[in-house]
Write an enzyme that holds these catalytic residues in place. Structure first.
Site, mmCIF file in Angstrom:
data_model
loop_
_atom_site.group_PDB
_atom_site.id
_atom_site.type_symbol
_atom_site.label_atom_id
_atom_site.label_comp_id
_atom_site.label_asym_id
_atom_site.label_seq_id
_atom_site.Cartn_x
_atom_site.Cartn_y
_atom_site.Cartn_z
ATOM 1 N N GLY A 197 0.840 -1.196 0.000
ATOM 2 C CA GLY A 197 0.000 0.000 0.000
ATOM 3 C C GLY A 197 0.874 1.245 0.000
ATOM 4 N N SER A 198 0.345 2.324 0.553
ATOM 5 C CA SER A 198 1.083 3.593 0.478
ATOM 6 C C SER A 198 2.262 3.596 1.454
ATOM 7 C CB SER A 198 0.147 4.748 0.812
ATOM 8 O OG SER A 198 -0.132 4.734 2.195
ATOM 9 N N GLY A 218 2.391 2.175 5.240
ATOM 10 C CA GLY A 218 3.389 1.122 5.439
ATOM 11 C C GLY A 218 4.297 1.422 6.616
ATOM 12 N N GLU A 274 5.677 -3.379 0.708
ATOM 13 C CA GLU A 274 5.780 -2.913 -0.679
ATOM 14 C C GLU A 274 4.984 -1.624 -0.751
ATOM 15 O OE1 GLU A 274 7.534 -3.982 -3.006
ATOM 16 O OE2 GLU A 274 8.018 -6.006 -2.337
ATOM 17 N N CYS A 307 1.480 0.512 -8.766
ATOM 18 C CA CYS A 307 2.687 1.028 -8.087
ATOM 19 C C CYS A 307 3.772 1.230 -9.117
ATOM 20 C CB CYS A 307 3.253 0.048 -7.084
ATOM 21 S SG CYS A 307 2.067 -0.751 -6.105
ATOM 22 N N GLU A 347 3.625 10.681 -5.440
ATOM 23 C CA GLU A 347 2.837 9.637 -6.109
ATOM 24 C C GLU A 347 1.383 10.093 -6.232
ATOM 25 O OE1 GLU A 347 2.251 5.774 -4.138
ATOM 26 O OE2 GLU A 347 2.715 4.822 -6.067
HETATM 27 C C1 UN1 Z 1 1.331 -3.061 -8.431
HETATM 28 O O1 UN1 Z 1 1.114 -2.117 -9.149
HETATM 29 O O2 UN1 Z 1 1.207 -2.969 -7.205
HETATM 30 O O3 UN1 Z 1 4.384 -5.152 -12.837
HETATM 31 C C2 UN1 Z 1 1.670 -4.405 -8.937
HETATM 32 C C3 UN1 Z 1 3.174 -4.938 -12.922
HETATM 33 C C4 UN1 Z 1 2.208 -5.963 -12.361
HETATM 34 C C5 UN1 Z 1 2.113 -5.829 -10.885
HETATM 35 C C6 UN1 Z 1 1.899 -4.449 -10.407
HETATM 36 N N1 UN1 Z 1 2.656 -7.296 -12.701
HETATM 37 O O4 UN1 Z 1 2.739 -3.939 -13.440
#
Ligand code: UN1
Length: 507
Positions: A238-239, A243, A260, A294, A396
């Site tokens: 998450g953010s 986190g 993450e 992300c 972000e």
């Molecule tokens: C995410 O955005 O948290 O690499 C995961 C990617 C995907 C997973 C993204 N397989 O864009």
């Protein structure tokens, strides 16, 4: 999402937590609405608003189930995962449709999300027959030294809404194959996809109490999962702000903590790049999943010699992107997740407009007429002439907004690329091998691409990032996820029949 006992439409249902192998109501009796972000008149269902009481029950169930699950040979645990992978294949279309309905991303991408869970499940199942330890020489004769993995115990998994089946699978599968039991709390915007995964696991034969799902808001149902002393590990995606709170709380009871978090990923486009390809990659990276990955490409640093042409190509394509309900097969960009996200993204668009020097080149508006009226739609938005230190190039946004930043050469592109607090993914478009390798070496990030976008990581490679993106762990790839979900046990076997002292005790 409102907390309510709403009137149900024909297609919606009341969902329950899954604790100790039973589907049960939350202790509070309160339910939360889950609505389709493309059309908020569509109520997907009512889901539990759980509290610490439900979390405690789930932790107790996980503790009770742990000894038996741990004792099951890993290849047998893996057989259940193979069955689970097969069920996911069979239900892929239904699960993808449910996911688009609750999360908004276009159907193709939802299929991809389910596919990622399938890949992760089969890949991890293979580990049931490996889970390697190793032997090593002892410093003494007639003594054997080896080490093996053991499960960490009870795991709590706190997962986001943007990959509502794939990310739970990154955490759940390695946790299971290692012999742990777990409690998962999905994001409150997308509980159905995680329920689908858990139901499939139940059907595949995962015993009662091994997987428990508790739904609710972060502060009510997530926070207890970072505190409960019965829990040994917290895995969170998450953010960065959340986190770090998770990490602080987890530290108080000495939990293993894997995080993450955010990203501000960059595509670097050099003057020798194939600009068609780069523009295509930039669109996919910036506007795929409405920019809510992300790994999304939220910054594009372009060599000044290629700048004008690249911006033209990019804008030409963005103009024709079809925005709408992801269930419509012609749609390429779906809504964003909820009203808060709309507010945040529009706020950043405002910040960008107010920056001296940056130009709002395309988009910038909420779409709220006609078919868009009942959804959370924002136009794909391009800012040009952005300077690296501007807030839109540093923070972000997690939406369909991209900042294009001019640069003079590769060195400057790398400096700009690295000049953010995050370190998840980045990419370079160039035909020059030397430039590609120099950038690969110089970028302080977790994932790097050459001549493709910043999104699209595969499950068997390490996933995660440096700096404010993570806390040193990686998901995906076996070695790295096993490092999270197992602990080492060192074993010495002395078969000399006499007291042998280790070197340090024999001086
Ligand atoms: C995410 O955005 O948290 O690499 C995961 C990617 C995907 C997973 C993204 N397989 O864009």
């Amino acid at each position: 999402m409102a907390t309510a006992r709403a009137k149900l439409n024909g297609k919606s249902e009341i969902y329950k937590n899954y604790i100790g192998g039973r589907w049960v109501k939350p202790a509070s009796g309160v339910l939360m609405e889950n609505r389709n972000p493309a059309n908020i008149r569509d109520l997907v269902g009512l889901f539990p608003a759980s509290t610490a009481e439900d979390v405690d029950a789930a932790v107790n169930a996980a503790i009770e189930a742990f000894p038996k699950w741990k004792a099951m040979p890993a290849p047998k645990r893996a057989e259940i995962l193979y069955r689970l992978g097969q069920i996911l294949i069979e239900r892929k279309e239904q699960f993808a449709t449910d996911m688009t309905r609750e999360m908004g991303k276009v159907l193709k991408e939802s299929r991809g999300d389910v596919q990622e869970a399938i890949d992760m499940t089969f890949y991890t199942a293979g580990e049931g027959r490996r889970l390697h330890g190793y032997t090593t020489p002892s410093e003494l004769p007639e003594k054997m030294a080896m080490c093996m993995r053991q499960p960490v115990g009870i795991c709590s998994l706190i997962t986001p809404w943007n990959f509502p089946m794939a990310i739970p699978s990154w955490k759940m599968m390695p946790a299971l194959v290692c012999g742990n039991t777990l409690i998962i709390k999905p994001a409150e915007d997308t509980p159905l996809s995680t329920i689908n995964l858990v139901k499939a696991a139940e059907e595949a034969g995962v015993p009662a109490g091994v997987i428990n799902i508790v739904m609710g808001k972060g502060e009510d149902a997530g926070a207890p999962l970072t505190r409960n002393p019965g829990i040994r590990l917290v895995s969170f995606t998450g953010s960065t702000d959340t986190g770090r709170i998770v990490a602080e709380k987890a530290a108080r009871t000495g939990k293993i903590c894997s995080l993450e978090m955010g990203g501000k990923n960059v595509i670097m486009v050099m003057d020798d790049a194939d600009l068609e390809l780069a523009a295509e990659g930039a669109i996919w990276g910036a506007f795929g999943t409405s920019g809510q990955r992300c790994t999304a490409s939220s910054r594009i640093v372009v060599h000044k010699k290629a700048y004008k042409k690249f911006v033209e190509k990019l804008t030409g394509r963005v103009k024709s992107l079809r925005i709408g309900n992801g269930l419509d097969r012609k749609v390429e960009v779906g809504p964003v997740i909820n009203e808060d996200a709309v507010r945040k993204i529009l706020y950043y668009i405002g910040v960008g407009k107010d920056e001296d020097g940056a130009t709002l080149h395309f988009g910038g508006n909420r779409l709220d007429r006609g078919d868009y009226k009942y959804g959370y739609f924002i136009e794909p938005t391009i800012f040009t002439d952005v300077e690296p230190q501007m807030r839109i190039a540093q923070e972000e946004i997690f939406g369909p907004v991209v900042s294009i930043i001019p640069c003079r050469n590769l060195e400057e592109a790398i400096e700009i690329g690295n000049g953010v607090i995050y370190g998840l993914s980045s990419s370079i478009y160039t035909q020059d091998l030397n430039r590609a390798f120099r950038a690969m070496e110089a970028m302080n990030i977790g994932i790097f691409y050459v001549n493709s976008s910043t999104i699209g990581a595969e499950v068997h490679l390490p996933f995660g990032g440096t700096k404010a993106t993570g806390n040193g762990h990686r998901e995906g790839a076996m070695a790295t996820s096993l490092e999270i979900f197992s602990e080492w046990k060192a074993i010495y076997v002395d078969y000399s029949g006499k007291l042998q002292k280790a070197q340090i005790d024999n001086q």
